[in-house]
Design a protein around this motif. Structure first.
Motif, short mmCIF file in Angstrom:
data_model
loop_
_atom_site.label_atom_id
_atom_site.label_comp_id
_atom_site.label_asym_id
_atom_site.label_seq_id
_atom_site.Cartn_x
_atom_site.Cartn_y
_atom_site.Cartn_z
N GLN A 92 -12.60 6.06 12.10
CA GLN A 92 -12.34 6.70 10.63
C GLN A 92 -10.69 6.68 10.36
OE1 GLN A 92 -14.76 7.85 8.55
NE2 GLN A 92 -12.80 7.69 6.98
N LEU A 93 -9.97 6.66 11.43
CA LEU A 93 -8.43 6.73 10.96
C LEU A 93 -8.30 5.02 10.98
CD1 LEU A 93 -7.08 8.86 14.05
CD2 LEU A 93 -6.95 9.32 11.43
N GLN A 94 -8.87 4.19 11.56
CA GLN A 94 -8.58 2.86 11.34
C GLN A 94 -9.03 2.54 9.67
OE1 GLN A 94 -10.83 0.69 14.22
NE2 GLN A 94 -9.28 1.42 15.75
N ILE A 95 -10.41 3.03 9.13
CA ILE A 95 -10.63 2.66 7.95
C ILE A 95 -9.66 3.42 6.95
CG2 ILE A 95 -12.30 3.61 6.23
CD1 ILE A 95 -14.45 3.34 8.28
N ASN A 96 -8.99 4.63 7.28
CA ASN A 96 -8.09 5.26 6.39
C ASN A 96 -6.62 4.32 6.28
OD1 ASN A 96 -9.66 7.38 5.71
ND2 ASN A 96 -8.78 8.79 7.40
N GLU A 97 -6.40 3.68 7.35
CA GLU A 97 -5.34 2.56 7.36
C GLU A 97 -5.45 1.64 6.68
OE1 GLU A 97 -4.63 2.02 11.57
OE2 GLU A 97 -3.83 3.84 11.94
N LEU A 98 -6.77 1.17 6.47
CA LEU A 98 -7.16 -0.09 5.75
C LEU A 98 -7.08 0.26 4.28
CD1 LEU A 98 -10.18 -1.63 7.68
CD2 LEU A 98 -8.24 -2.66 7.50
N LEU A 99 -7.81 1.47 3.91
CA LEU A 99 -7.75 1.98 2.74
C LEU A 99 -6.22 1.96 2.11
CD1 LEU A 99 -10.48 4.42 2.48
CD2 LEU A 99 -10.43 2.08 1.54
N ALA A 100 -5.40 2.51 2.87
CA ALA A 100 -3.84 2.75 2.38
C ALA A 100 -2.96 1.28 2.25
CB ALA A 100 -3.04 3.51 3.57
N SER A 101 -3.36 0.35 3.19
CA SER A 101 -3.00 -0.93 2.98
C SER A 101 -3.56 -1.82 1.79
CB SER A 101 -3.10 -1.87 4.30
OG SER A 101 -4.36 -2.24 4.44
N HIS A 102 -4.67 -1.48 1.36
CA HIS A 102 -5.39 -1.90 0.26
C HIS A 102 -4.77 -1.38 -0.97
CE1 HIS A 102 -8.57 -3.04 -2.74
NE2 HIS A 102 -8.87 -3.83 -1.62
N VAL A 103 -4.56 -0.19 -0.98
CA VAL A 103 -4.00 0.57 -2.36
C VAL A 103 -2.53 0.27 -2.41
CG1 VAL A 103 -3.15 2.94 -3.23
CG2 VAL A 103 -5.46 2.51 -2.21
N GLU A 104 -1.79 -0.16 -1.32
CA GLU A 104 -0.45 -0.64 -1.37
C GLU A 104 -0.41 -2.04 -1.76
OE1 GLU A 104 3.39 -0.44 -1.35
OE2 GLU A 104 2.01 1.35 -0.96
N ARG A 105 -1.32 -2.81 -1.62
CA ARG A 105 -1.27 -4.19 -2.16
C ARG A 105 -1.75 -4.22 -3.66
NH1 ARG A 105 -1.45 -9.85 -0.77
NH2 ARG A 105 -0.25 -9.28 1.00
N GLU A 106 -2.39 -3.34 -4.09
CA GLU A 106 -2.96 -3.29 -5.50
C GLU A 106 -1.65 -2.79 -6.25
OE1 GLU A 106 -6.32 -0.90 -6.28
OE2 GLU A 106 -7.23 -1.48 -4.40
N ARG A 107 -0.91 -1.83 -5.81
CA ARG A 107 0.20 -1.33 -6.41
C ARG A 107 1.34 -2.50 -6.46
NH1 ARG A 107 1.65 4.18 -3.97
NH2 ARG A 107 -0.51 4.77 -3.30
N THR A 108 1.41 -3.36 -5.75
CA THR A 108 2.77 -4.16 -5.70
C THR A 108 2.46 -5.35 -6.86
OG1 THR A 108 1.71 -5.41 -4.13
CG2 THR A 108 3.08 -3.97 -3.31
N LEU A 109 1.58 -5.58 -7.28
CA LEU A 109 1.39 -6.51 -8.32
C LEU A 109 1.85 -5.99 -9.63
CD1 LEU A 109 0.72 -9.44 -9.25
CD2 LEU A 109 -1.71 -8.37 -9.81
#
Length: 109
Positions: A92-109
């Motif tokens: 579950q912690l790994q999933i949370n890290e994946l989601l955080a990196s996904h959200v970060e990538r969405e914001r950078t555009l």
């Protein structure tokens, strides 16, 4: 301000593609100035790599939780249940890290 292709998924994730056009600020052939702009973008089919990894981990958690329920009904597997619950929390912690990196990538555009 050199131009690159871009691939975008429906979830908002994106990645840079191939180099397309050199800007006027860079005079050396084959070199880029370092600033990337979108020349064109293509939509991608299917889930992005992060969403795919997240789905795999969620399926694994579902299997582990089903195993835990079965072991609780059978009884006498206390240590196995405790270890599996720790594994579920780690995933579950790994999933949370994946989601955080996904959200970060969405914001950078």
């Amino acid at each position: 301000m050199c131009y690159f292709e871009q691939t975008r998924w429906n979830c908002g994730y994106w990645k840079w593609g191939t180099f397309r056009q050199q800007c006027e600020k860079e005079y050396r052939t084959g070199e880029t100035c370092g600033l990337k702009l979108v020349y064109s973008w293509q939509p991608a089919q299917g889930p992005c790599k992060i969403c795919e990894q997240k789905c795999k981990k969620e399926r694994r958690i579902d299997k582990m939780l089903n195993d835990i329920q079965r072991w609780q009904r059978e009884g006498n597997r206390r240590a196995t249940i405790e270890k599996t619950m720790r594994d579920v929390n780690d995933i579950q912690l790994q999933i949370n890290e994946l989601l955080a990196s996904h959200v970060e990538r969405e914001r950078t555009l």
